[in-house]
Design a protein around this motif. Sequence first.
Motif, short mmCIF file in Angstrom:
data_model
loop_
_atom_site.label_atom_id
_atom_site.label_comp_id
_atom_site.label_asym_id
_atom_site.label_seq_id
_atom_site.Cartn_x
_atom_site.Cartn_y
_atom_site.Cartn_z
N GLU A 97 27.22 -65.69 66.61
CA GLU A 97 28.48 -66.28 67.06
C GLU A 97 28.39 -66.93 68.44
O GLU A 97 29.35 -67.54 68.91
CB GLU A 97 29.59 -65.22 67.05
N LEU A 150 30.97 -74.52 65.66
CA LEU A 150 31.71 -73.26 65.63
C LEU A 150 32.06 -72.84 64.22
O LEU A 150 32.31 -71.66 63.96
CB LEU A 150 32.97 -73.37 66.49
N ASN A 154 29.89 -68.58 63.60
CA ASN A 154 30.99 -67.72 64.03
C ASN A 154 30.85 -66.35 63.38
O ASN A 154 29.94 -66.12 62.60
CB ASN A 154 32.36 -68.35 63.74
N ARG A 155 31.75 -65.47 63.71
CA ARG A 155 31.62 -64.08 63.24
C ARG A 155 31.81 -63.95 61.73
O ARG A 155 31.40 -62.96 61.14
CB ARG A 155 32.63 -63.19 63.97
N ALA A 300 36.87 -71.91 70.79
CA ALA A 300 35.98 -70.84 70.35
C ALA A 300 36.77 -69.62 69.89
O ALA A 300 36.43 -68.98 68.89
CB ALA A 300 35.02 -70.47 71.48
N ASN A 304 36.90 -68.08 65.92
CA ASN A 304 36.24 -66.79 65.76
C ASN A 304 34.78 -66.81 66.19
O ASN A 304 33.95 -66.07 65.65
CB ASN A 304 36.35 -66.30 64.31
N ALA A 305 34.46 -67.66 67.16
CA ALA A 305 33.14 -67.61 67.79
C ALA A 305 33.23 -66.69 69.00
O ALA A 305 34.25 -66.01 69.20
CB ALA A 305 32.70 -69.02 68.19
N ASP A 306 32.20 -66.67 69.83
CA ASP A 306 32.20 -65.76 70.98
C ASP A 306 33.03 -66.37 72.11
O ASP A 306 32.52 -67.09 72.96
CB ASP A 306 30.77 -65.50 71.45
N ASP A 307 34.33 -66.07 72.11
CA ASP A 307 35.23 -66.65 73.10
C ASP A 307 35.00 -66.08 74.49
O ASP A 307 35.31 -66.73 75.50
CB ASP A 307 36.69 -66.45 72.69
#
Length: 338
Positions: A97, A150, A154-155, A300, A304-307
């Motif tokens: 992610e 993204l 992502n997760r 992000a 649902n990526a690493d915000d």
Amino acid sequence: MILEWFIFAFNAIAPIIGLIGLGYILRQKNFFSASFPKEANKFAFHYCIGTMQFLNIYNLDSIHDIPVTVTIFVVIALSLLSVLGLIMGHICTDKHERIGVIAQTWMRSNSAVIGIPLATAIGGSAAAAVLTPLQAPAVIMYNSMSVIFLSIYNRNAESKIDGGRIVRSVFKNPLVKGLLLGILALAIREVLPVNELGHPVISLRYNLPFLYDILGSLSKVATPLALVALGGQFSFGAVKSLRREIITTTLGRLVAAPAIGFTLAYTASRMGFFAWEPALVAAFIAVFASPVSVSSAPMASEMNADDVLAGQLVVWTSLMGTVSLFVLIVLFQALSWL
């Protein structure tokens, strides 16, 4: 003179750091709840930033103002930076992610918020005239590539890449929607007749001023709200676990990206694709050398990526950008490029 340029570079970045700091302090003092920054982020992303992108394009005088040769060059250069960012993402982290966040940071500068006033201060109205029409292709490139990265990294990403899902994600993104609507409005304006004042017979600004003012208000809220929300979510404790990603990606955004971008630009100018002049150099500083876009963090988060990493990169590239922009401006002054 050197002190003046340092003061200028600091003043260009300090408002961003200040608003992030305000959000951080208010959260530490429990002025707002833990859930507020995420809710504000969501509102800014879905309604404010997309509106800002729409007005950035809509307020161009004409679609013909976009310089074709320079636009093609910028798209090619940003594509190369995207590929390099993706490679570095795979090298720098083993967290799925985080890869897309790193890739978007390499190619996605803050050319709209910091870039235009920065270029104007360096190169005057001539630089602003070069940079403003470049906003359309550059920002479309930033957002479409970011959505692609993204969506893949992502997760919730599946092992198999779904091309249809990625395309849908691109066109459902509020920022991309705003840009496309802006281009559509600009294209429609080209074919509309004008009145005796030279204005289109149908215009948001002149025929629906209340709606134009609402959009303008949302646009003005976008950046400060996103920055305060980012500060509310910022944690110094996250720096330790993200140290490698923060250091390498910040260097990529502020050192490698401008070095590559300007090398390509100078080579293209020597080959006769465009003239190498101060206004163009100032515009390229905004495109290649400014910190990562503020909107990269809420994007992000929503995808649902690493915000957390995305937010850290906004803070650190903005902070260190004070130094890198100062060095770059002084260097280009010494080379008589500005």
